[in-house]
Write an enzyme that holds these catalytic residues in place. Structure first.
Site, short mmCIF file in Angstrom:
data_model
loop_
_atom_site.label_atom_id
_atom_site.label_comp_id
_atom_site.label_asym_id
_atom_site.label_seq_id
_atom_site.Cartn_x
_atom_site.Cartn_y
_atom_site.Cartn_z
N GLY A 55 3.42 6.63 9.07
CA GLY A 55 2.36 6.36 8.21
C GLY A 55 3.20 5.19 7.49
N ALA A 56 3.90 4.42 8.12
CA ALA A 56 4.93 3.32 7.37
C ALA A 56 4.39 1.87 7.49
CB ALA A 56 6.37 3.51 8.10
N SER A 57 3.41 1.60 8.00
CA SER A 57 3.20 0.12 8.12
C SER A 57 2.60 -0.58 6.72
CB SER A 57 2.04 0.01 9.31
OG SER A 57 1.02 0.77 8.94
N SER A 58 2.01 0.16 5.83
CA SER A 58 1.52 -0.33 4.68
C SER A 58 1.57 0.70 3.54
CB SER A 58 0.20 -0.81 4.77
OG SER A 58 -0.73 0.21 4.86
N GLY A 59 1.35 0.16 2.34
CA GLY A 59 1.00 1.15 1.12
C GLY A 59 2.48 2.20 0.85
N ILE A 60 2.21 3.29 0.62
CA ILE A 60 3.23 4.32 0.03
C ILE A 60 4.13 4.25 1.35
CG2 ILE A 60 3.74 6.66 -0.28
CD1 ILE A 60 1.01 6.85 -1.86
N GLY A 61 4.00 4.49 2.61
CA GLY A 61 4.78 4.58 3.42
C GLY A 61 5.84 3.46 3.82
N SER B 257 -1.70 14.36 -2.36
CA SER B 257 -2.26 13.65 -3.59
C SER B 257 -2.52 14.53 -4.59
CB SER B 257 -3.71 13.37 -2.86
OG SER B 257 -4.57 12.78 -3.82
N TYR C 272 -11.95 13.45 1.65
CA TYR C 272 -10.70 13.24 1.71
C TYR C 272 -9.93 14.33 0.85
CZ TYR C 272 -6.34 11.14 -0.36
OH TYR C 272 -5.12 10.62 -0.67
#
Length: 335
Positions: free
Chosen positions: A15-21, A144, A157
């Site tokens: 899950g690395a393409s954006s955000g926290i990753g 979370s 969620y």
């Protein structure tokens, strides 16, 4: 349990393409780790690998939908093929449906659970045999604060994150009973300034957001880096998340009343006529940013998180506080 320095590690970020990753992958690479980054967005992954290599780091990418266990297993195989082993595995992939419970479709519940919960399970299933082969390592779950405190309009969620937390707790205890040298850490972010909220599926006429305070993704990355080197059970990214969790445990009805009034804080004034499908079924074309659109009100530092990741500073700070109190009392007595 002794974990390797990050500079000596091979790390997988799912899950690395954006955000926290993405923020975590960049920081890990800066510290010298060899990276295998995976996500659904091939352009996002390509830009991430380019950014890492331009800075002198090492990274390879694998396009992967975490819903498919075979694709996740292929990520693990690619890491072993490229670097010979895996030392740390970081599960980040998650999506959001922003809607009241009765307006959330059954297929949306199902799809979100497949990504947020089964994706984490698939990551752990792929990681654990490789971590054992290495002789031990770290499994880091980016969960979370909603694994403890559910927000209104986040029923799907919050349910998925509660499921992740239950699975993570049971898995940790399985490994402890086995005596496996594998650290399992749950990182619990508060509201983070990433594209996560603007990528949510919703039917509003404006873009959704998370309630304040908002923290930069670097605060979560700090937790990921610490957990990669230190076998710690839980880390809260943002002190507000820890406070919410404590109030939920001690006074749940108070939290019910407070969060029921938070709905207006979960929307922006940015128009989105008719809503948006978000990233529930496919990534966005611009899925290549670590930070979101709320930088003007995001905190780049959390004192609580800093203390969690710098435990040796706690006695020094306590000593400094006592010395300050003593000095004040001395001056008062001398008047």
């Amino acid at each position: 349990m002794q974990l390797k320095p990050i500079a000596d590690q091979v790390v997988v970020v799912l899950g690395a393409s954006s955000g926290i990753g993405r923020a975590s992958a960049l920081r890990l690479a800066e510290k010298g780790a060899a990276l295998v980054v995976a996500a659904r967005s091939e352009p996002g992954l390509q830009s991430l690998v380019q950014e890492i290599t331009d800075r002198g780091g090492r990274a390879t990418s694998v396009v992967c939908d975490v819903v498919d266990l075979d694709q996740v297993q292929a990520v693990a195989e690619a890491a072993v093929s490229a670097y010979g082993r895996i030392d740390t595995w970081v599960n980040v992939a998650a999506v959001l449906v922003h809607a009241p419970f009765e307006q959330t479709l059954p297929e949306e519940f199902r799809r979100l659970m497949e990504i947020n919960y089964l994706g984490q399970a698939h990551g752990a299933l792929a990681a654990l045999p490789r971590l054992r082969e290495t002789g031990g390592g770290a499994l880091i779950t980016v969960s979370s604060v909603e694994s403890r405190v559910a927000l209104p309009r986040h029923s799907a969620y919050a349910a998925s994150k509660h499921a992740v937390e239950g699975m993570t707790d049971a898995l940790r205890r399985d490994l402890m009973a086995e005596g496996a040298p594998i650290s399992v850490t749950s990182v619990k972010p508060a509201t983070i300034n990433t594209p996560f909220f603007t990528s949510a599926a919703h039917t509003l006429d404006v873009e959704p957001t998370g309630p304040p305070p908002v923290y930069q993704p670097s605060v979560v990355a700090d937790c990921v880096l610490y957990a990669a080197e230190h076998p710690v059970r839980d880390l809260y990214a943002g002190g507000a998340g820890r406070i919410m969790s404590a109030v939920q445990a001690l006074a749940p009805r108070l939290m019910d009343a407070a969060l029921s009034r938070a709905v207006p804080l979960e929307t922006t004034s940015t128009p989105a006529p008719g809503g948006a499908p978000g990233t529930l079924y496919a990534p966005r074309e611009d899925d290549n940013r670590a930070e979101g659109d709320f930088g003007s009100r995001a905190h780049g530092f959390s004192a609580y998180t800093w203390l969690q990741t710098h435990p040796r500073a706690k006695p020094l700070l306590a000593g400094a506080a006592l010395a300050t109190v003593a000095l004040v009392l001395d001056r008062r007595d001398g008047r």
